[in-house]
Design a protein around this motif. Sequence first.
Motif, PDB file in Angstrom:
ATOM      1  N   THR A 475       0.804  -1.116   0.017  1.00 45.87           N
ATOM      2  CA  THR A 475       0.302  -0.173  -0.090  1.00 45.87           C
ATOM      3  C   THR A 475       0.822   1.130   0.342  1.00 45.87           C
ATOM      4  N   THR A 476       0.124   2.503  -0.537  1.00 42.85           N
ATOM      5  CA  THR A 476       0.813   3.393  -0.340  1.00 42.85           C
ATOM      6  C   THR A 476       1.771   3.928   1.389  1.00 42.85           C
ATOM      7  N   GLU A 477       1.090   4.052   2.589  1.00 40.89           N
ATOM      8  CA  GLU A 477       1.368   4.143   3.707  1.00 40.89           C
ATOM      9  C   GLU A 477       3.089   2.807   4.261  1.00 40.89           C
ATOM     10  N   ASP A 478       2.737   2.133   3.169  1.00 41.68           N
ATOM     11  CA  ASP A 478       4.005   0.768   3.319  1.00 41.68           C
ATOM     12  C   ASP A 478       4.889   1.441   2.886  1.00 41.68           C
ATOM     13  N   VAL A 479       4.960   2.164   1.650  1.00 41.39           N
ATOM     14  CA  VAL A 479       6.270   3.423   0.844  1.00 41.39           C
ATOM     15  C   VAL A 479       6.338   4.378   2.310  1.00 41.39           C
ATOM     16  N   GLU A 480       4.644   5.440   2.480  1.00 38.31           N
ATOM     17  CA  GLU A 480       5.815   5.964   3.517  1.00 38.31           C
ATOM     18  C   GLU A 480       6.640   5.507   4.709  1.00 38.31           C
ATOM     19  N   VAL A 481       5.568   4.396   5.365  1.00 38.22           N
ATOM     20  CA  VAL A 481       6.505   3.970   6.483  1.00 38.22           C
ATOM     21  C   VAL A 481       7.597   3.395   6.798  1.00 38.22           C
ATOM     22  N   ARG A 482       7.449   2.715   5.562  1.00 33.02           N
ATOM     23  CA  ARG A 482       8.346   1.706   5.342  1.00 33.02           C
ATOM     24  C   ARG A 482       9.732   2.104   4.788  1.00 33.02           C
ATOM     25  N   LEU A 483       9.703   2.821   3.387  1.00 31.59           N
ATOM     26  CA  LEU A 483      10.696   3.303   3.358  1.00 31.59           C
ATOM     27  C   LEU A 483      10.901   4.909   3.335  1.00 31.59           C
TER      28      LEU A 483
END
Length: 743
Positions: A475-483
């Motif tokens: 998800t887009t949240e994974d991009v912002e949180v993990r990356l």
Amino acid sequence: MPQSPAADSENHKPLFLHDPEDREEKLELLEYWRSILKRKKEIIGFGLVVALVAVVIVLVMTPVYRSTATVLIEANKSKLLSIEDVYSGISQNREHFQTQVEIIKSREVAIRTIEKLKLWEHEEFDPRPKEGTLRAAIGFSAEPKEWTDKLLAEAVYENFSRKLIVEPIRLSQLAKVSFESSDAALASQVANTAAEVYIQTDLEARFKLTRQASGWLQDQLSDLRMKLNESEKALQEFREREGIVDLKSVTQSGAGRQIEEVMGRLVEARMKRAEAEGAYQQIRSAPKGSDLSTLPAVLRNPIVADAKRAEGIAERQLSEVSQRYGKEHPRYVQAESELASARDNLRRQVESIVASVIREYEVARGTESTLEGVLSSAKGSVQVLNRKEGELSIYEREVEANRQMYDMFIKRTKETNVAGDLQTPIARVVDPAVIADKPIKPKKAQIVVIAFALGIFLGVLAALLRDRLDNTLKTTEDVEVRLKQPILTTLPLLSKEEVVRTKTARIFLDQPQSIYAEAIRTARTGVLLSGIDLPRRTLLVTSSLQGEGKTTFSINLAMAHAHTKKTLLIDADMRRPAVSKGLEIPVGAKGLSNFVAGSATLQECLLPVEGSSLMLMPSGSIPPNPLELLLSQRFKETLEHLGKHFEVIIIDSPPVELVSDALVIAALTNGTIYVSKAESTPYQVARKGIQRIRRADGQILGVVLNQFDMAKAGKYYGDYSGYGYQGYQGGYGVTYGEESGKA
């Protein structure tokens, strides 16, 4: 191209990106629920499979029946059965009841029940190997060659004890004796027989104990009778030897009265001696020649008091006469003679009283000494009598103890004989076991339900574990949180017909109203807003690995920019060029490698894209070492030269994890767009590629999440509502990229 001062980090941040502190944090439970919901069909299917297996298993299982007999255990009313009961009359009903329950479970009751019913004749309990079985074929050394009833009962015991259940009922004297078997009739028969065997065993045991106690009491009575006779004979001999008739009532009573009388007289004598000694000490302590008549011991005598009074009268008369007459006058002489006579009388009386006091003191001392001697003699006589009476008491106590023990054993012997003749059972069956009409296990419905629930649980656990082990960007949240990077746009997952490169490369032109085209516009808007003060932009598009869609995105982004600005698309992947294939450029066209090497002019290397104002610079001839070409000063000068002719330059480079070409180009651009494939690219790999670009002085503008299943995301993750997916198609103009920025 050098980094422009205006293009600082804040200018490169897309306006649609929310700050992590302002972004709504999702609850952990909500994430779990989404994981479950995403795979609900698989979870329910697995639960049904487990339930179906359970159905098959319970159908082939042998039903087990249970029958229960209720036993009433009486309170402990027994008489003398053991020597402990003789000395303890305390009733311990609770301990007694628990003890009886344990006796029902005992090995002795079990073995006798097995032998009485011959349970080894039933197939369920037969320990002997069946003919034709593997066990019978190979044999076991531990098994006897000949089975006796005792050996069979011992072999059956373990299986029997597992199926016999004895449960006490709280706050009562009832116990339930239950037995489980595949044969309902056998279960009821064993339960009733076990209760009967317990009662019979207790009767036999108590009868045996009673007989043992009776024999022991008879033996003890003989010894006690002999001891009683001997002690009575010894008592009588002692009385005759000492001449004692009744010491306590006669002899000791007279000696006691004598001592009491002597003690009373001695106290009186000591008081008199003390008084006489006081007067005597006053007289002895008086100085020589002093007037003894003034002493209290003398003065309190009435005779001395009278003489003292007469002396006073004579002295007063002499004093009166001396005032009137002279010493020669007869009356004066008479008065003086009377005074002398009174004083002589007083002296004689005082001497008499003093002698009397001394005599009284001597007499009192003598009397006291005499009484002390009499008392000492009387005490000696009493002590002799006390010693004799003490010895007499020993004989009497021994006789009394032997008599009491003898009487008690006589009484107990009679009671024991009566108890042996009239034995009452310790328990009785109040509710016999009946044949059960329904098996207690297996509980088929319950097992199937539990199996289904267990299957659902395991399925949920597997779903959660799978999501926990899944390290891809979903998800887009994974991009912002993990990356820790802003999301530039989200490209939707295309159908199988649309994934042909020649179609996807021109999707922005061919399908301008599609969701994919709108996502490209969102990326274009983010790029323009990230460097709004920059007159010219040079952008690098790269990814972690091949197949993540960076080339398709590069072509469509360049076409989107070409609508408003003079744009150039450079294919810098000189190892595996893909831009030319997507735009159907003839093989062998001159391009970047030729222009940098100086073997072709700029006009020869630039090709227009059909249907668009976009200009393309193919990769050109594949050089032997593309990295050296990119590291050359000539390549840097080429970018600077191209920057003078175009407002936007988009460079498609090889993946970061495969070669270092993208790292070299990133340092010469205004920003890098990083493309990742949803549910495919591990976030560790993407994060590592971004870090490498940063260490190479590259600036990350944002991340593009490609091939994102928006329908699935809206259904399971809740990030994309129906408004975002269907609203655009209805004319609302809300794009997936903008919606993802709100997520």
